[in-house]
Write a protein that holds these residues in place. Structure first.
Motif, PDB file in Angstrom:
ATOM      1  N   ASN A 172      70.451  43.243  24.269  1.00 39.72           N
ATOM      2  CA  ASN A 172      70.068  43.665  22.928  1.00 39.72           C
ATOM      3  C   ASN A 172      69.524  45.092  22.896  1.00 39.72           C
ATOM      4  O   ASN A 172      69.741  45.823  21.922  1.00 39.72           O
ATOM      5  CB  ASN A 172      69.019  42.707  22.363  1.00 39.72           C
ATOM      6  N   ASN A 186      72.248  47.596  22.521  1.00 37.80           N
ATOM      7  CA  ASN A 186      72.805  47.535  21.170  1.00 37.80           C
ATOM      8  C   ASN A 186      71.869  48.158  20.140  1.00 37.80           C
ATOM      9  O   ASN A 186      72.317  48.798  19.190  1.00 37.80           O
ATOM     10  CB  ASN A 186      73.105  46.085  20.793  1.00 37.80           C
ATOM     11  N   GLU A 231      74.950  36.835  17.632  1.00 40.80           N
ATOM     12  CA  GLU A 231      76.008  37.629  18.263  1.00 40.80           C
ATOM     13  C   GLU A 231      76.322  37.102  19.659  1.00 40.80           C
ATOM     14  O   GLU A 231      77.495  37.029  20.060  1.00 40.80           O
ATOM     15  CB  GLU A 231      75.571  39.098  18.334  1.00 40.80           C
ATOM     16  N   LYS A 267      77.360  36.637  11.651  1.00 42.36           N
ATOM     17  CA  LYS A 267      76.545  37.771  12.077  1.00 42.36           C
ATOM     18  C   LYS A 267      76.346  38.788  10.957  1.00 42.36           C
ATOM     19  O   LYS A 267      75.239  39.285  10.728  1.00 42.36           O
ATOM     20  CB  LYS A 267      77.191  38.460  13.276  1.00 42.36           C
ATOM     21  N   ARG A 271      69.409  44.212  13.952  1.00 41.88           N
ATOM     22  CA  ARG A 271      70.221  43.948  15.146  1.00 41.88           C
ATOM     23  C   ARG A 271      69.513  42.966  16.071  1.00 41.88           C
ATOM     24  O   ARG A 271      70.159  42.072  16.645  1.00 41.88           O
ATOM     25  CB  ARG A 271      70.484  45.268  15.889  1.00 41.88           C
ATOM     26  N   ARG A 323      78.227  33.882  19.240  1.00 43.64           N
ATOM     27  CA  ARG A 323      79.575  34.201  18.738  1.00 43.64           C
ATOM     28  C   ARG A 323      80.462  34.722  19.871  1.00 43.64           C
ATOM     29  O   ARG A 323      81.642  34.342  19.972  1.00 43.64           O
ATOM     30  CB  ARG A 323      79.466  35.239  17.625  1.00 43.64           C
ATOM     31  N   THR A 324      79.911  35.570  20.727  1.00 44.64           N
ATOM     32  CA  THR A 324      80.683  36.104  21.848  1.00 44.64           C
ATOM     33  C   THR A 324      81.083  34.995  22.813  1.00 44.64           C
ATOM     34  O   THR A 324      82.239  34.951  23.284  1.00 44.64           O
ATOM     35  CB  THR A 324      79.856  37.170  22.601  1.00 44.64           C
ATOM     36  N   SER A 364      82.657  35.694  11.824  1.00 46.10           N
ATOM     37  CA  SER A 364      82.328  37.074  11.467  1.00 46.10           C
ATOM     38  C   SER A 364      81.149  37.127  10.498  1.00 46.10           C
ATOM     39  O   SER A 364      80.230  37.938  10.672  1.00 46.10           O
ATOM     40  CB  SER A 364      83.544  37.759  10.842  1.00 46.10           C
TER      41      SER A 364
END
Length: 378
Positions: free
Chosen positions: A153, A156, A118, A352, A111, A121-122, A349
């Protein structure tokens, strides 16, 4: 005494030797320092002129015990460094605990490794920092620096680490139970890794879904709850335990196919590698590539289901069509948008999921090798 063998005791002089180094690469030891007879240990009568065999045995055992921990072995009274560098081994007797620890570490590392992807991507989905990956990356670096790529992070990791630990533990446990021994017939007509993967996805989702629901409530209704514990207890008290699993069925519809395909692909690719390259042990780089390939295969195979699920969740908003079920949604999307409509958004998608899958499998296998000796079954 030669440089090739660092003997701890001199049998000819009957005294204890002070070893300044182990091997020429850590120091330049031309002469070994002899402790004077009866000097350091005179007060406890350990270094007299008599037989010191017990003391020699004690110190040899201590050196072998602790040096073997970092990659040394004893051969005919000589300590030699093993080939391949230092190898850390930590003994954990409980196999279930080994798998849970390995899975948790794998989830945390994977992660963290994909956190920048991520974040980018967001930002791309929201469109707040640019329209391309390069543009978003530059804007984040100029605004927040490297810390901006890892913003959020820790939260997460706290969420993903236990989820991945449960998932990998469930897969490994079920797969070992269902897999036939060499020479035996398969216990089930369906591949064991396929069933184990589905069980892994279900187990992880069932355990972590209440936390996901509470997190969503905290995000949407900030003024209603004071924290995770307060939200959890309030939902239980006012709405009942069933409320913690509201919406579970759609989540399982998305999780089960992906997890089953992912672990089945991973297991199949590992077996193919062993068969083609005639190697029982698979290295870290090979595991990384195999895990990434498995992630790409599972993402591509199950992505149309993810697209259909999102279309069903949107429902009649903005004048969109209401679908009866997943099959109806797939058929309508295929009819209206063609095959490309079923794979819209696959690239971001996979950006990640693919590296995360590879890193997760690699870290998991590496941790299992550290937490258990080579000759034990993991």
């Amino acid at each position: 005494m030669g440089r090739g063998g660092n003997q701890l005791f001199d049998d000819n002089r009957d005294v204890f030797l002070s070893v300044a180094c182990l091997g020429s690469q850590w120091g330049n030891v031309q002469d070994m320092q002899y402790l004077p007879r009866g000097g350091l240990f005179a007060s406890v009568n350990l270094m007299g002129t008599g037989d010191n065999s017990n003391l020699k045995s004690l110190y040899n055992d201590l050196y072998v015990k602790y040096l073997s921990f970092v990659g040394f072995q004893e051969e005919e009274g000589v300590l030699k460094k093993k080939k391949g560098g230092l190898k850390l081994k930590i003994k954990v007797k409980n196999p279930s605990l080994r798998r849970l620890i390995s899975g948790g570490i794998a989830g945390a590392i994977s992660r963290t490794a994909v956190a920048p992807l991520e974040t980018i991507r967001t930002h791309l989905m929201v469109g707040s920092s640019g329209q391309s990956t390069t543009e978003v990356f530059k804007n984040i670096m100029q605004t927040d620096g490297w810390k901006g790529l890892f913003r959020g992070n820790l939260v997460n990791v706290i969420r993903v680490a236990p989820s991945k630990a449960i998932e990998l533990f469930a897969y490994d446990t079920v797969n070992k139970k269902l897999s036939p021994a060499p020479g035996e017939q398969p216990k089930l007509p369906i591949p064991a890794s396929l069933i184990a993967g589905a069980c892994a996805g279900v187990s992880s989702t069932l355990c972590m879904y209440p936390l996901e629901l509470v997190k969503t409530r905290l995000t949407i209704q900030r003024d209603v709850y004071n924290g995770i514990a307060h939200a959890f207890l309030k939902i239980l008290r006012e709405e009942g335990p069933g409320e913690l699993y509201r919406g579970l069925a759609p989540s399982l519809i998305g999780v089960i196919p992906y997890a089953a395909t992912n672990y089945f692909a991973y297991d199949t690719l590992r077996k193919a590698y062993r068969k083609n390259f005639k190697q029982e042990k698979i290295g870290n780089i090979e595991t990384l590539l195999i895990g990434s390939a498995a992630g790409a295969i599972s993402s591509s195979a199950t992505f149309p289901l993810e697209v259909a699920r999102k279309h069903m969740q949107v429902g009649a908003l903005s004048g969109r069509q209401v679908y009866k079920n997943v099959i109806h949604a797939l058929a309508c999307i295929l009819e209206q948008e063609g095959i490309q409509g079923l794979y819209k958004g696959l690239g971001p998608s996979c950006m990640k999921l693919v590296p995360a899958a590879g890193i997760s499998f690699m870290c998991y296998e590496a941790c299992k090798r550290i937490l258990v000796e080579d000759d034990e079954k993991t």
